[in-house]
Scaffold this active site. Structure first.
Site, PDB file in Angstrom:
ATOM      1  N   ARG A 106      25.167  33.070  -0.622  1.00 13.34           N
ATOM      2  CA  ARG A 106      26.087  32.274   0.182  1.00 13.34           C
ATOM      3  C   ARG A 106      25.457  30.928   0.544  1.00 13.34           C
ATOM      4  O   ARG A 106      26.142  29.898   0.571  1.00 13.34           O
ATOM      5  CB  ARG A 106      26.509  33.028   1.441  1.00 13.34           C
ATOM      6  CG  ARG A 106      27.591  32.322   2.233  1.00 13.34           C
ATOM      7  CD  ARG A 106      28.161  33.199   3.317  1.00 13.34           C
ATOM      8  NE  ARG A 106      27.187  33.527   4.354  1.00 13.34           N
ATOM      9  CZ  ARG A 106      27.446  34.293   5.410  1.00 13.34           C
ATOM     10  NH1 ARG A 106      28.652  34.825   5.553  1.00 13.34           N
ATOM     11  NH2 ARG A 106      26.520  34.536   6.315  1.00 13.34           N
ATOM     12  N   LYS A 208      28.778  27.959   5.448  1.00  8.62           N
ATOM     13  CA  LYS A 208      28.150  28.110   6.765  1.00  8.62           C
ATOM     14  C   LYS A 208      27.369  26.848   7.133  1.00  8.62           C
ATOM     15  O   LYS A 208      26.156  26.868   7.363  1.00  8.62           O
ATOM     16  CB  LYS A 208      27.250  29.356   6.778  1.00  8.62           C
ATOM     17  CG  LYS A 208      27.117  30.000   8.144  1.00  8.62           C
ATOM     18  CD  LYS A 208      26.489  31.381   8.030  1.00  8.62           C
ATOM     19  CE  LYS A 208      26.272  32.011   9.395  1.00  8.62           C
ATOM     20  NZ  LYS A 208      27.521  32.339  10.085  1.00  8.62           N
ATOM     21  N   GLU A 244      40.172  32.771  11.369  1.00 16.04           N
ATOM     22  CA  GLU A 244      39.067  33.591  11.856  1.00 16.04           C
ATOM     23  C   GLU A 244      38.766  33.265  13.304  1.00 16.04           C
ATOM     24  O   GLU A 244      39.286  32.304  13.876  1.00 16.04           O
ATOM     25  CB  GLU A 244      37.829  33.418  10.993  1.00 16.04           C
ATOM     26  CG  GLU A 244      37.227  32.030  10.966  1.00 16.04           C
ATOM     27  CD  GLU A 244      35.983  31.975  10.096  1.00 16.04           C
ATOM     28  OE1 GLU A 244      34.902  32.318  10.601  1.00 16.04           O
ATOM     29  OE2 GLU A 244      36.093  31.587   8.911  1.00 16.04           O
TER      30      GLU A 244
END
Length: 362
Positions: A106, A208, A244
């Site tokens: 990720r 992220k 989210e």
């Protein structure tokens, strides 16, 4: 010194590290029964650097301490930074990591979007292992919490015009943690935000990057001032589809069918989210990754959140446009309880890992 970047701490030789490890093999003396989700300085951090060509130097453990950056560092001026989060658990005399290669992959995906060279999966995992073992006395006893691991990737080189930084630093630090929400594993109360948005199509909501979290602080601070645990965001186009929560993914359950917003570039592909989907399907549940409306949320039988920090957290209530809807009877719903038990038993090594998700360190 690397350009204008220096580490304000003393490099630790291998001999010193071994000597220190032998001296502090026992657990640190802290109140493990009242461990919240807050930062506690530990013994060591891991640092590795590279130039723009993407070739990382050999990383090294250093005593934990402050770092020094040029005021013109890319991360400070243009937000060129990423982070990850994963955990280590104590299992008898060994230590368990949960899917660290997923975090590495990720980070690489995020680095490509942010024009940053990233460590390889192998470099990432080896750095995590070294950092955890160097700080093993900070890993909570079984059942008392976990060691939270925070890898950072930042543009540490000086840059004035808008451009990728000329140098990058990969750094890992750790901290022992307990439950993320003050409610512990008791249900949390969310408010749906309908004016401010976390991400936009074509933006960076699916990686992220550090800026994603600064963007939620205004709505999150206002929500907490009103007594809510966190904020649930809607899509910015139609303002009716779930995205989210500030720091975790959302799931809704209706007639034992589990639904969660599909990954379309504005939602972080959570590793706990991915794991829960796989666990749920292995347990015979139907799981749908699709667009989920706020109306479906309000009509759900159960709602829960997932994330590295929260693991699985039941939602006790949702407030939307002044209307409050409650779920359950003050605890986990049947579905979320089952998934929580299976996942945490895997993470802590209490059952056989048939998924091959844990990495055991001796």
């Amino acid at each position: 010194m690397f350009g204008n970047f220096t580490i304000a701490c003393v490099l630790v030789s291998y001999v010193d590290f071994v000597k220190h490890s032998n001296e502090v093999a026992e657990l640190v003396e802290i109140d493990w029964d009242n461990l919240g989700f807050g930062f506690l300085p530990t013994d060591y951090m891991y640092v590795m650097k590279c130039a723009r060509d993407g070739n990382y130097s050999k990383g090294e453990l250093q005593r934990f301490g402050n770092i020094e950056l040029s005021p013109s560092a890319g991360v400070l001026n243009y937000g060129q930074g990423l982070f990850e989060g994963l955990k280590a658990y104590r299992k008898g005399g060994n230590i368990l990591l949960f899917r660290p290669e997923e975090n590495a992959q990720r980070m690489r995906m995020g680095a490509e979007r942010m024009c940053m060279p990233s460590p390889s999966v192998e470099q990432f995992v080896e750095a995590v292992k070294a950092t955890v073992l160097a700080n093993k006395r900070w890993i909570p006893p079984p059942g008392k919490g976990s060691l939270y691991i925070r890898p950072l990737l930042m543009g540490s080189g000086a840059v004035l015009g808008v451009a990728p930084a000329p140098e990058y630093t990969f750094l890992i630090y750790v901290s022992p943690v307990g439950n993320y929400f003050k409610e512990g594993i008791a249900p949390i109360n969310l408010i749906v935000e309908h004016e401010l948005h976390r991400a936009t199509p074509g933006g960076t909501g699916g990686i992220k990057t550090i800026g994603n979290y600064a963007a939620v602080l205004k709505a999150l601070s206002a929500a907490k001032a009103k007594g809510y645990s966190d904020v649930l965001y809607l899509d910015c186009v139609h303002k009716r589809y779930l995205e989210e929560v500030s720091s975790c993914n959302i799931f809704v359950v209706k007639d034992k069918v589990i639904s969660t917003p599909a990954i379309k570039g504005t939602i972080l592909p959570g590793i706990t989210r991915k794991s829960i989907i796989d666990v749920a399907r292995s347990q015979g549940f139907q799981v749908e990754e699709r667009s989920v409306t706020v109306d479906e949320l309000l009509d759900a039988d159960e709602v829960f959140c997932t994330g590295t920090a929260v693991v699985v957290s039941p939602v006790g209530s949702i407030t939307y446009l002044g209307k409050r809807v409650s779920y359950g009877e003050g605890g986990f719903g049947a579905v979320s309880q089952q998934l929580y038990s299976v996942l945490t038993n895997l993470q802590m090594g209490l059952v056989e890992d048939t998924m091959n998700w844990t990495l055991e360190l001796n």
